[in-house]
Design a protein around this motif. Structure first.
Motif, PDB file in Angstrom:
ATOM      1  N   VAL A 492      45.502  44.350  38.031  1.00  0.00           N
ATOM      2  CA  VAL A 492      45.415  45.680  38.618  1.00  0.00           C
ATOM      3  C   VAL A 492      46.675  45.970  39.422  1.00  0.00           C
ATOM      4  O   VAL A 492      47.391  45.049  39.837  1.00  0.00           O
ATOM      5  N   PRO A 493      46.992  47.263  39.656  1.00  0.00           N
ATOM      6  CA  PRO A 493      48.103  47.571  40.557  1.00  0.00           C
ATOM      7  C   PRO A 493      47.858  46.909  41.911  1.00  0.00           C
ATOM      8  O   PRO A 493      46.731  46.890  42.408  1.00  0.00           O
ATOM      9  N   ALA A 494      48.905  46.366  42.520  1.00  0.00           N
ATOM     10  CA  ALA A 494      48.704  45.621  43.764  1.00  0.00           C
ATOM     11  C   ALA A 494      49.966  45.656  44.612  1.00  0.00           C
ATOM     12  O   ALA A 494      51.085  45.754  44.111  1.00  0.00           O
ATOM     13  N   ILE A 545      49.138  55.745  39.103  1.00  0.00           N
ATOM     14  CA  ILE A 545      50.206  54.759  39.290  1.00  0.00           C
ATOM     15  C   ILE A 545      50.739  54.447  37.893  1.00  0.00           C
ATOM     16  O   ILE A 545      50.026  53.920  37.037  1.00  0.00           O
ATOM     17  N   THR A 546      51.977  54.832  37.656  1.00  0.00           N
ATOM     18  CA  THR A 546      52.542  54.732  36.313  1.00  0.00           C
ATOM     19  C   THR A 546      52.921  53.296  35.972  1.00  0.00           C
ATOM     20  O   THR A 546      52.839  52.384  36.809  1.00  0.00           O
ATOM     21  N   ALA A 547      53.359  53.120  34.743  1.00  0.00           N
ATOM     22  CA  ALA A 547      53.766  51.788  34.274  1.00  0.00           C
ATOM     23  C   ALA A 547      54.995  51.273  35.009  1.00  0.00           C
ATOM     24  O   ALA A 547      55.320  50.079  34.934  1.00  0.00           O
ATOM     25  N   ASN A 578      53.121  47.158  42.638  1.00  0.00           N
ATOM     26  CA  ASN A 578      53.383  46.597  41.314  1.00  0.00           C
ATOM     27  C   ASN A 578      52.410  47.231  40.336  1.00  0.00           C
ATOM     28  O   ASN A 578      51.220  47.361  40.635  1.00  0.00           O
ATOM     29  N   PRO A 579      52.866  47.662  39.148  1.00  0.00           N
ATOM     30  CA  PRO A 579      51.959  48.353  38.215  1.00  0.00           C
ATOM     31  C   PRO A 579      50.903  47.425  37.641  1.00  0.00           C
ATOM     32  O   PRO A 579      51.061  46.202  37.639  1.00  0.00           O
ATOM     33  N   LYS A 585      51.499  44.137  29.133  1.00  0.00           N
ATOM     34  CA  LYS A 585      52.408  45.282  29.260  1.00  0.00           C
ATOM     35  C   LYS A 585      51.967  46.174  30.417  1.00  0.00           C
ATOM     36  O   LYS A 585      50.767  46.383  30.628  1.00  0.00           O
ATOM     37  N   PRO A 586      52.919  46.745  31.170  1.00  0.00           N
ATOM     38  CA  PRO A 586      52.571  47.674  32.255  1.00  0.00           C
ATOM     39  C   PRO A 586      51.890  48.925  31.684  1.00  0.00           C
ATOM     40  O   PRO A 586      52.273  49.412  30.610  1.00  0.00           O
ATOM     41  N   VAL A 587      50.888  49.443  32.401  1.00  0.00           N
ATOM     42  CA  VAL A 587      50.143  50.621  31.939  1.00  0.00           C
ATOM     43  C   VAL A 587      49.935  51.588  33.098  1.00  0.00           C
ATOM     44  O   VAL A 587      50.082  51.228  34.269  1.00  0.00           O
TER      45      VAL A 587
END
Length: 601
Positions: A492-494, A545-547, A578-579, A585-587
């Protein structure tokens, strides 16, 4: 309601046309019985079946709701109505009342006919015949069945009774009375619908064909014809019984008895149901995509309603929305209330004005319930009802039009804008003065330089021009469909302080608390004091929150533009996390953030 009734009528008409054109002359009697029952049910159910509905503004499965942020001394949350409830309960005539009166009259007629059958049953002698009760009707040539009872006139010749009983036994065994009672119930609910009567007539004919076809398996066909033709027709005129002797049916029954059985290939005719139902589903689904469809139905003949009656109608609509979606915030609430939001014209048309007036009444009563309960606040409650709610309730549309001519009203409209909007009122949209154009140029420049604003509205009353721009700091191709659910991302974003945690659940909790703390700490608690609002206010915000870890796609709804701008500013200022990642892969991950903000007097 009217829209539903019209759809039902159209579907029933199509089903009956298919039956009369292609099916009723076939000897597939049991299939025809099933067709009539199923198509009647489908006509009632299909208007509610929606496929590929696109009503929701944002796909809910792609949104993670963050814990609510509480700013200030918030009060207990509740929902609608005191005075609006009284207004909604005030009786006034409408066509719905005529429908209800008709239903009651149809029910009374049904009960009267049922009582006639019950009286016949208790007054007449009875005996058993092969697990079926025979009720003997004195001085009568009638013969009919009702559930497990066969009513038989004592004047019917003994030699003919055997064939009649065999016929009526089929009605009893196959429970044809249930079919007729089903359509009797529809006649009560939809007494104004002539197609229900056609349905009931057709299924009663099919019942007779079924019973005749079974009875002649065990009796001579010639003698059976003679029984049909030799009787004195003394039929009970009750729509939910199966009479043996019915003059209008005798010819049809004999013709059908003499027909050869339909070829099995003719069963393919029932396949006509497939394209017919598919077309109906396409219609109802496309109809459901129009987010205004339900409300457009209520617009029928609104011009004929008085302002008071129309206000009661829309107050009830707002209350129904509250009951349907629940709570006071969230994407569903925003989407459902879109019909009640302010228009982009400086002056609202009568219907829109009364809609918004209804919403303001509901909101005021909601505030009364949440903020002025208890004996210690009795005087405050009274003052609020007189000064705020009273002003809203007592203002007529004509008063509104007069007030709109005042300079302060123009200033208020220009300053009290919706999210991301700039506004300018002009005297004539077709003939803008040099002074007005100078201000418009200044606003246009601000539109292209201030990251908050993306729309400029210029209106002279019932007309407006709109200019929209896309901000460079927003990801132009990004929309909510690009986002991944917070629940399914691998990481998860963190923020940095959350990275050392072992499980995704712990990281989610840490991230949620970090966002909550940042918003609560950085939100300017003085921003609401100049709005004129008092008490608990709800702000609903979406962001992605973008990639790349950017905060983008910020959407905010609040009761006042200054609160929207402040919420936008705080969310925009969130530290870059952080994404989230999925499959390495970042999402993009989208969030819904409710903010509870209290403005003290």
């Amino acid at each position: 309601m009217i829209h539903y009734i019209l759809q039902t009528l159209a579907f029933q008409l199509l089903f009956l046309c298919i039956f009369d054109l292609f099916l009723k002359k076939e000897t597939f009697f049991n299939y025809n019985r099933a067709y009539l029952l199923i198509s009647a049910l489908l006509s009632l159910a299909l208007p509610f079946i929606k496929i590929n509905s696109f009503k929701e503004v944002v796909p809910q499965q792609y949104i993670f709701t963050l814990p609510e942020v509480f700013i200030g001394n918030t009060k207990e949350t509740a929902s609608a109505m005191t005075q609006a409830a009284e207004a909604a309960n005030t009786w006034s005539w409408s066509w719905n009342h005529l429908i209800y009166v008709g239903c009651v009259a149809a029910l009374l007629l049904f009960l009267f006919k049922l009582c006639k059958i019950i009286v016949l049953f208790y007054k007449s002698p009875k005996h058993r015949h092969e697990n079926i009760s025979i009720v003997v009707l004195k001085n009568s040539n009638s013969a009919f069945s009702f559930f497990n009872f066969i009513f038989l006139g004592d004047k019917i010749a003994a030699a003919e009774k055997q064939a009649i009983i065999a016929h009526e036994q089929v009605h009893v065994i196959q429970r044809h009375s249930l079919d007729l009672l089903f359509f009797e119930l529809l006649r009560i609910l939809f007494w104004f619908n002539p197609l229900i009567y056609f349905y009931q007539k057709r299924i009663s004919i099919v019942h007779e064909f079924i019973a005749d076809a079974e009875a002649i398996k065990y009796h001579n066909k010639k003698s059976y014809y003679e029984n049909l033709l030799a009787q004195v027709f003394d039929t009970k005129t009750v729509s939910f019984i199966n009479p043996f002797f019915k003059e209008s049916l005798i010819k049809k029954r004999i013709i059908m008895l003499s027909k050869n059985k339909s070829k099995q290939i003719h069963l393919l005719k029932y396949a006509l149901l497939i394209p017919l139902i598919t077309g109906m589903l396409i219609y109802t689904s496309c109809d459901s995509q129009l987010s205004e469809s339900d409300i457009n139905e209520s617009k029928v003949a609104t011009s004929d309603l008085t302002e008071e009656a129309l206000l009661q109608k829309y107050v009830q609509e707002v209350m129904d929305i509250d009951a349907k979606v629940g709570g006071l915030s969230g994407p569903d609430k925003i989407a459902h209330y879109s019909e009640f939001q302010e228009t982009e014209d400086y002056i609202q048309k009568r219907d829109k004005y009364i809609r918004n007036k209804a919403q303001r009444i509901v909101r005021c009563n909601d505030m009364i319930k949440r903020n002025f309960e208890g004996e210690d606040k009795k005087e405050q409650k009274k003052k609020f009802k007189e000064d705020v709610l009273g002003n809203i309730t007592n203002e007529s549309y004509q008063d509104y039009l007069e007030a709109k001519k005042k300079p302060e009203a123009i200033k208020n409209w220009e300053n009290w804008s919706k999210s991301f909007q700039l506004r300018k009122h002009v005297a004539d949209l077709d003939n803008i003065t040099a002074e007005e154009q100078k201000i418009i140029d200044s606003l246009t420049s601000l539109l292209h330089t201030d990251e908050y604003y993306n729309t400029l509205i210029i209106s002279d009353g019932f007309r407006h021009n709109k200019t929209e721009v896309k901000q460079e700091n927003e990801t132009s191709a990004l929309n909510f469909d690009d986002a991944i659910s917070f629940a399914v991302v691998e990481n998860v974003p963190a923020y940095l302080e959350c990275e050392g945690l072992s499980s995704n659940e712990e990281k989610k909790d840490c991230f949620s608390k970090s966002v909550n703390k940042f918003v609560a700490t950085n939100f300017d608690s003085t921003s609401g004091k100049k709005t004129g609002l008092v008490g608990e206010q709800r702000i609903s915000a979406f962001f992605t929150i973008t990639a790349t870890g950017e905060i983008a796609n910020i959407k905010v709804r609040a009761p006042h533009p200054s609160l929207e701008r402040e919420a936008y500013r705080v969310i925009r200022a969130l530290p870059k996390p952080n994404p989230g990642t999925k499959d390495g892969k970042p999402v993009n991950v989208t969030f819904f953030l409710p903010i509870n903000f209290n403005i003290e007097e």
